[in-house]
Design a protein around this motif. Sequence first.
Motif: not given
Length: 427
Positions: A56-59, A47-52, A67-81
């Motif tokens: 921000n949570f990662c930062r 969803m728009a804005g979700e990846t950002d 970067p490996a744990e970063y991917d775990v977090v940010v990949a979840s947005g597409e799983q939801v949609t």
Amino acid sequence: MATEKQRIVMKFGGTSMAGTERIRRVANIVRAQASGGNEVAVVVSAMAGETDRLINFCREANALHDPAEYDVVVASGEQVTSGLLALTLQSFGCKARSWLGWQLPVKTIEAHSKARVSTIDAPGMVASMESGEIAIVPGFQGVSDEGRITTLGRGGSDTSAVAVAAAVKADRCDIYTDVDGVYTTDPRIVAKARKLKAVTYEEMLELASVGAKVLQTRSVGLAMKEGVRIQVLSSFVGDDAVSADELPGTLIVSDEEMDELVEKGLMERQLVTGIAHDKNEAKIILTRVPDKPGAVADIFTPLAEASINVDMIIQNVGRDKGETDVTFTVPQADLARAQAMLDDRAEEIGYNRVITDSHIAKISVVGVGMKSHAGVASTMFRALSDRGINIQAISTSEIKVSVLIDEDETELAVRVLHTAYGLDAND
């Protein structure tokens, strides 16, 4: 309307997937495509804005995050949609299921957060599509050889869509977004921007690489390599809109197909195709770098090893004391890592100090007509000069000229250049 059965990959971006009502609209578009007997796979963004929000949570958790744990977090947005779209299609009476990156799997190589698709094992999904089931694939993600979740970087869902289209041998890859095609520039900046009927892979590759937000660079490069025919069109259309099979958007085609369109009188060859801008770069200046062989390699080799992409590079004329200043740009998201790396290697490189500036923008003029016409760059420089816009750096390719300017002058520069090259639509 096409009557023959086709295999279509449809991709929907973040604005198209922003909330349940928009997902229902997307589901209706997908259902209409499948109802004609076509085999359909859908690739979705978060969803728009979700990846950002996830970034921000990662930062906040760790500015120099793994970067490996970063991917775990940010990949979840597409799983939801992907799950939500499958559920919505099922509520409409359609057969649909999601295929996550590790389930196909979408195998990737290279660095976390900037991975590249190597192969997609699609037979299972193809069999499902042939049985009439709509396949929903979360874009932007895959799996490494070690079994870890990976992401493909900004705009990676476009790359996912093209990769899926190549893997399933789709007849076409339709990229649905919040605009109805590729324009001569951002229509939000220039009201007289014109929609293009078609652009070549090469032109779209350059436009995408210098800030045009319609398609992501790697997706266009992959489409060119695999011969995937792309159409860009809007998901924000009414029920009475022209079918996607009538090709109402912008086609991304080969040079050969473009020549055919020109010969048929469906397109006109232009000197300049479009003006692009990018505010997501940061400038780094290293002062008093030793002016000797190997000094520049000491700067850029570690950045390359860290998968930090360097764009414009300027080395000033050497000083009297055998020193020089080196200026280059990196993505804003990589500025902190790049600066930390340069600080760690200050003694090895031998520079005096690091100066950074994230308040910049890159403006680019793109067109295959540049190959056979002189004077494109001088027109750009003169037009900017006449409006008092200072150029901080310049880079060129066979069909592109880019300049670095102050971010506050971005919109003015785009408007000035759009007019200077005669791209404004007639009233």
